[in-house]
Design an enzyme around this catalytic site. Structure first.
Site, PDB file in Angstrom:
ATOM      1  N   HIS A  69       0.806  -1.274   0.167  1.00  0.00           N
ATOM      2  CA  HIS A  69      -0.078  -0.071   0.104  1.00  0.00           C
ATOM      3  C   HIS A  69       0.976   1.361   0.108  1.00  0.00           C
ATOM      4  O   HIS A  69       0.360   2.365  -0.043  1.00  0.00           O
ATOM      5  CB  HIS A  69      -0.737  -0.108   1.021  1.00  0.00           C
ATOM      6  CG  HIS A  69      -0.280   0.260   2.511  1.00  0.00           C
ATOM      7  ND1 HIS A  69      -0.052  -0.557   3.495  1.00  0.00           N
ATOM      8  CD2 HIS A  69      -0.234   1.437   2.987  1.00  0.00           C
ATOM      9  CE1 HIS A  69       0.305   0.062   4.562  1.00  0.00           C
ATOM     10  NE2 HIS A  69       0.665   1.106   4.585  1.00  0.00           N
ATOM     11  N   GLU A  93      23.665   9.363   4.584  1.00  0.00           N
ATOM     12  CA  GLU A  93      22.531   8.718   3.683  1.00  0.00           C
ATOM     13  C   GLU A  93      22.964   8.340   2.205  1.00  0.00           C
ATOM     14  O   GLU A  93      24.106   8.967   1.569  1.00  0.00           O
ATOM     15  CB  GLU A  93      21.713  10.009   3.381  1.00  0.00           C
ATOM     16  CG  GLU A  93      21.045  10.527   4.750  1.00  0.00           C
ATOM     17  CD  GLU A  93      21.801  11.636   5.347  1.00  0.00           C
ATOM     18  OE1 GLU A  93      21.136  12.391   6.205  1.00  0.00           O
ATOM     19  OE2 GLU A  93      22.905  11.901   4.837  1.00  0.00           O
ATOM     20  N   ASP A 115       0.158  -7.736   1.844  1.00  0.00           N
ATOM     21  CA  ASP A 115       0.228  -6.369   1.748  1.00  0.00           C
ATOM     22  C   ASP A 115       1.833  -6.335   1.871  1.00  0.00           C
ATOM     23  O   ASP A 115       2.671  -6.077   2.752  1.00  0.00           O
ATOM     24  CB  ASP A 115      -0.124  -5.483   3.028  1.00  0.00           C
ATOM     25  CG  ASP A 115      -0.004  -4.141   2.761  1.00  0.00           C
ATOM     26  OD1 ASP A 115       0.663  -3.662   1.788  1.00  0.00           O
ATOM     27  OD2 ASP A 115      -0.063  -3.253   3.933  1.00  0.00           O
ATOM     28  N   GLY A 210       2.029   6.531   9.533  1.00  0.00           N
ATOM     29  CA  GLY A 210       3.546   6.730   8.767  1.00  0.00           C
ATOM     30  C   GLY A 210       4.507   5.771   8.694  1.00  0.00           C
ATOM     31  O   GLY A 210       5.741   6.088   8.020  1.00  0.00           O
ATOM     32  N   SER A 212       4.256   2.656   7.706  1.00  0.00           N
ATOM     33  CA  SER A 212       3.912   1.686   6.964  1.00  0.00           C
ATOM     34  C   SER A 212       4.890   1.081   6.181  1.00  0.00           C
ATOM     35  O   SER A 212       6.044   1.752   5.862  1.00  0.00           O
ATOM     36  CB  SER A 212       2.912   2.235   5.990  1.00  0.00           C
ATOM     37  OG  SER A 212       1.576   2.238   6.646  1.00  0.00           O
ATOM     38  N   GLY A 213       5.207  -0.207   6.117  1.00  0.00           N
ATOM     39  CA  GLY A 213       6.149  -0.973   5.397  1.00  0.00           C
ATOM     40  C   GLY A 213       7.502  -1.156   6.196  1.00  0.00           C
ATOM     41  O   GLY A 213       8.368  -1.836   5.718  1.00  0.00           O
TER      42      GLY A 213
END
Length: 265
Positions: A69, A93, A115, A210, A212-213
């Site tokens: 998602h 980074e 998902d 926020g 998610s994943g």
């Protein structure tokens, strides 16, 4: 009076963020700041304008594992590894644009089943003291109820519409049995075999949208991906995670099948 109005505005902004779309979401609930660069495999999935909206795990120099998602299209995404404070350049980074997105064929947006998504990067990440690969469980292995796991992620505070650097946060949550998570007092049968539940009986500790994943780590391996829930930190509704071990074979076939095809040239 002016100070009171400003405080009320901030509260309303935070509540809006917690229930809005994918780009502005709440942070880890009830956790603490992670030690700098202690979770070296976590990545920030960002929009083209540099806004964090999902987490993920680096599982190969060319591949990131996240939730399906989180898909907003390859041209709108940037992957950042070695990050600690989003929106603040620290020199650790690494940036890579997605080449393609591979969503699991069983993913169902309505039920949140399967998902899970793999992101193929255009260029490989360099493994160093700030960036490493996430350890994954074997196909079909599980974790028992009560086992303590760690979920980590970033989020934004919207204060007067501005964004401030946000440090990676983490929280420890115990695994909740599928039977309890599927009970009539909780998710009422909506938890599939491809999902894991985790959260405190008393509530107050959880991932939020926020995140998610992002990774749920048990026994040093990424057993879950932050997927969905009913609110954040609700005692009756634990966080729901994609069960990574159910998809380990698909992950390997997607990554190494592609690698083997490319290596012939």
């Amino acid at each position: 009076m002016m100070n009171l109005l400003m405080c009320l505005c901030c509260v309303l902004l935070d509540l809006t963020a917690a229930h809005s779309g994918v780009l502005v979401q709440d942070r880890i609930v009830g956790g603490h700041t992670a030690a700098p660069n202690s979770i070296k495999y976590i990545v920030s999935v960002q929009s083209a304008n540099g806004q964090h909206f999902c987490g993920g795990s680096l599982v190969h120099r060319y591949w990131v594992l996240t939730a399906a998602h989180c898909n907003i299209g390859t041209d709108k995404m940037m992957i950042v590894a070695g990050d600690y404070k989003v929106n603040l350049f620290e020199g650790t980074e690494q940036y890579a644009k997605p080449q393609r997105l591979v969503i699991h064929p069983l993913y169902n947006r309505s039920t949140n089943n399967a998902d899970i998504m793999l992101i193929k990067l255009r260029a490989p990440m360099v493994l160093n003291k700030f960036v490493s690969l996430a350890p994954l469980p074997r196909q079909g292995t599980g974790v028992v109820e009560g086992h303590a796991c760690q979920v980590s992620g970033w989020g934004y505070n919207n204060l007067g519409g501005g964004q401030v650097p946000v440090t990676l946060r983490t929280v420890t949550v115990p695994i909740v049995s599928t039977a309890r998570c599927n009970s009539s007092d909780s998710f009422s049968g909506n938890i599939t075999t491809n999902m894991i539940c985790a959260g405190n009986r008393a509530g107050g500790k959880d991932a939020c949208k926020g995140d998610s994943g992002g990774p749920l780590v048990c026994r040093g391996q990424v057993y879950g991906l932050v997927s969905w829930g009913n609110g954040c930190g609700n005692a009756k509704f634990p966080g729901v995670y994609t069960a990574v071990s159910r998809f380990r074979r698909w992950i390997d076939q997607t990554i190494y099948g592609s690698y083997l095809r490319c290596s012939r040239y």
